[in-house]
Design a protein around this motif. Structure first.
Motif, PDB file in Angstrom:
ATOM      1  N   LEU A   5       0.864  -1.172   0.000  1.00  5.23           N
ATOM      2  CA  LEU A   5       0.000   0.000   0.000  1.00  5.23           C
ATOM      3  C   LEU A   5       0.907   1.230   0.000  1.00  5.23           C
ATOM      4  CD1 LEU A   5      -2.741   1.464   0.304  1.00  5.23           C
ATOM      5  CD2 LEU A   5      -2.593   1.031   2.780  1.00  5.23           C
ATOM      6  N   ILE A   6       0.805   2.052  -1.054  1.00  5.83           N
ATOM      7  CA  ILE A   6       1.727   3.175  -1.217  1.00  5.83           C
ATOM      8  C   ILE A   6       0.950   4.478  -1.299  1.00  5.83           C
ATOM      9  CG2 ILE A   6       3.659   4.098  -2.546  1.00  5.83           C
ATOM     10  CD1 ILE A   6       2.954   0.798  -3.666  1.00  5.83           C
ATOM     11  N   PHE A   7       1.274   5.413  -0.416  1.00  4.41           N
ATOM     12  CA  PHE A   7       0.635   6.722  -0.372  1.00  4.41           C
ATOM     13  C   PHE A   7       1.549   7.775  -0.987  1.00  4.41           C
ATOM     14  CE2 PHE A   7      -1.242   4.381   3.170  1.00  4.41           C
ATOM     15  CZ  PHE A   7      -2.597   4.661   3.022  1.00  4.41           C
ATOM     16  N   PHE A   8       0.967   8.656  -1.789  1.00  5.62           N
ATOM     17  CA  PHE A   8       1.709   9.764  -2.378  1.00  5.62           C
ATOM     18  C   PHE A   8       1.008  11.084  -2.077  1.00  5.62           C
ATOM     19  CE2 PHE A   8       2.767   6.179  -5.174  1.00  5.62           C
ATOM     20  CZ  PHE A   8       4.156   6.288  -5.254  1.00  5.62           C
ATOM     21  N   ASP A   9       1.749  12.013  -1.483  1.00  2.76           N
ATOM     22  CA  ASP A   9       1.281  13.385  -1.410  1.00  2.76           C
ATOM     23  C   ASP A   9       1.162  13.915  -2.853  1.00  2.76           C
ATOM     24  OD1 ASP A   9       0.857  16.083  -0.362  1.00  2.76           O
ATOM     25  OD2 ASP A   9       2.920  16.460  -1.006  1.00  2.76           O
ATOM     26  N   ILE A  10       0.451  15.020  -3.029  1.00  2.00           N
ATOM     27  CA  ILE A  10       0.282  15.553  -4.385  1.00  2.00           C
ATOM     28  C   ILE A  10       1.237  16.717  -4.661  1.00  2.00           C
ATOM     29  CG2 ILE A  10      -1.320  16.734  -5.942  1.00  2.00           C
ATOM     30  CD1 ILE A  10      -3.532  14.952  -4.917  1.00  2.00           C
ATOM     31  N   ASP A  11       1.018  17.868  -4.052  1.00  2.00           N
ATOM     32  CA  ASP A  11       1.824  19.051  -4.359  1.00  2.00           C
ATOM     33  C   ASP A  11       3.259  18.898  -3.858  1.00  2.00           C
ATOM     34  OD1 ASP A  11      -0.285  21.045  -5.435  1.00  2.00           O
ATOM     35  OD2 ASP A  11      -1.190  20.256  -3.598  1.00  2.00           O
ATOM     36  N   TYR A 205       3.919   2.176   2.532  1.00  2.00           N
ATOM     37  CA  TYR A 205       4.923   3.164   2.131  1.00  2.00           C
ATOM     38  C   TYR A 205       4.247   4.528   1.985  1.00  2.00           C
ATOM     39  CZ  TYR A 205       7.769  -0.919   0.871  1.00  2.00           C
ATOM     40  OH  TYR A 205       8.479  -2.110   0.898  1.00  2.00           O
ATOM     41  N   ALA A 206       5.027   5.595   2.186  1.00  2.00           N
ATOM     42  CA  ALA A 206       4.473   6.941   2.012  1.00  2.00           C
ATOM     43  C   ALA A 206       5.556   7.888   1.506  1.00  2.00           C
ATOM     44  CB  ALA A 206       3.905   7.461   3.323  1.00  2.00           C
TER      45      ALA A 206
END
Length: 261
Positions: A5-11, A205-206
């Motif tokens: 499970l992988i999280f990505f911020d945007i800006d 992951y982040a």
């Protein structure tokens, strides 16, 4: 490889300094999805401000408004609105200082002032097509998951002192802070999704770069700060990748072993 499970911020993470999606990031996320991993956005933005980005990346899962609204496969699984009574108190406190507020939910944003230069400058920096709706009373009847408080940094201590037991404040722009329910954060929203999907800590992951990413990066075992992040953000992460402009997403995914080539 086990499903991750992988999280990505945007800006500043998915989007570069010009609010453009890097080609290398788009290809890397497509590869993650082909490998069967779950990819999610984790952002301070509201869903209506980033939906085109998710559509371009074929992502249907996100933790938005700094953890107050969580969606899995286009279905909301967690909502944490601000108290109308507390928002009323905040509105009065801010009005006495001539500090504007925007009330945000998953569908729209509502301003309590019109044509304020600091509001215009901050909102324009997001490059969102949806115009602000002028509705100074929205907080009294509509669901609000996050507010944007327009105040200089020197006034921050006044708000913390007045609302320490009720609200959280996170600066996202030189003119503005995000306002969240007490205890709210990206980390708290991420925990809701992790528990919903029953992922183990080893498989989460982040990636992030901003002050609102610090708790997320501290709470996720495999955390990656972007090279363009401040030192404070970098110190909160396990890994530090390259600048977003320098294929930072692709490089970071290789660092943590999620992409081999």
């Amino acid at each position: 490889m086990n499903k991750k499970l992988i999280f990505f911020d945007i800006d500043g993470t998915l989007l570069d300094h010009d609010k453009q999606l890097q080609t290398s990031a788009k290809k890397a996320i497509a590869e993650l999805k082909r490998d069967g991993h779950v990819v999610a956005a984790a952002t301070g933005r509201a869903p209506f401000t980033f939906q085109p980005i998710l559509e371009e990346l074929d992502i249907d899962t996100h933790v938005s408004m700094n953890g107050q609204y969580v969606v899995f496969e286009n279905e909301a699984i967690y909502k944490n609105p601000l108290s109308a009574d507390v928002l009323g108190e905040l509105n009065k406190f801010a009005a006495a200082k001539n500090h504007p507020i925007i009330y945000v939910n998953h569908e729209d944003w509502y301003s309590n002032t019109e044509d304020h230069p600091q509001v215009i400058a901050a909102i324009n920096s997001l490059k969102v097509d949806q115009e602000l709706t002028y509705n100074p009373e929205f907080h009294q009847s509509g669901e609000v998951y996050q507010a944007l408080l327009f105040t200089p940094e020197e006034s921050e201590p006044d708000y913390w002192e007045a609302f320490r037991q009720q609200l959280e404040f996170i600066r996202w722009h030189e003119h503005s802070m995000d306002v969240l329910p007490h205890g709210g954060s990206k980390a708290a929203g991420i925990e809701k999704l992790i528990n919903h999907l029953r992922f183990s800590a080893d498989d989460v992951y982040a990636f992030g770069d901003g002050l609102n990413d610090i708790k997320m990066l501290q709470s996720v075992q495999n955390s990656v700060a972007m090279g363009n992040a401040s030192d404070e953000v970098k110190e909160s992460a396990k890994f530090v990748t390259k600048d977003v402009q320098d294929d930072g997403i692709l490089h970071g995914l290789k660092m943590v072993g999620l992409i081999k080539s």
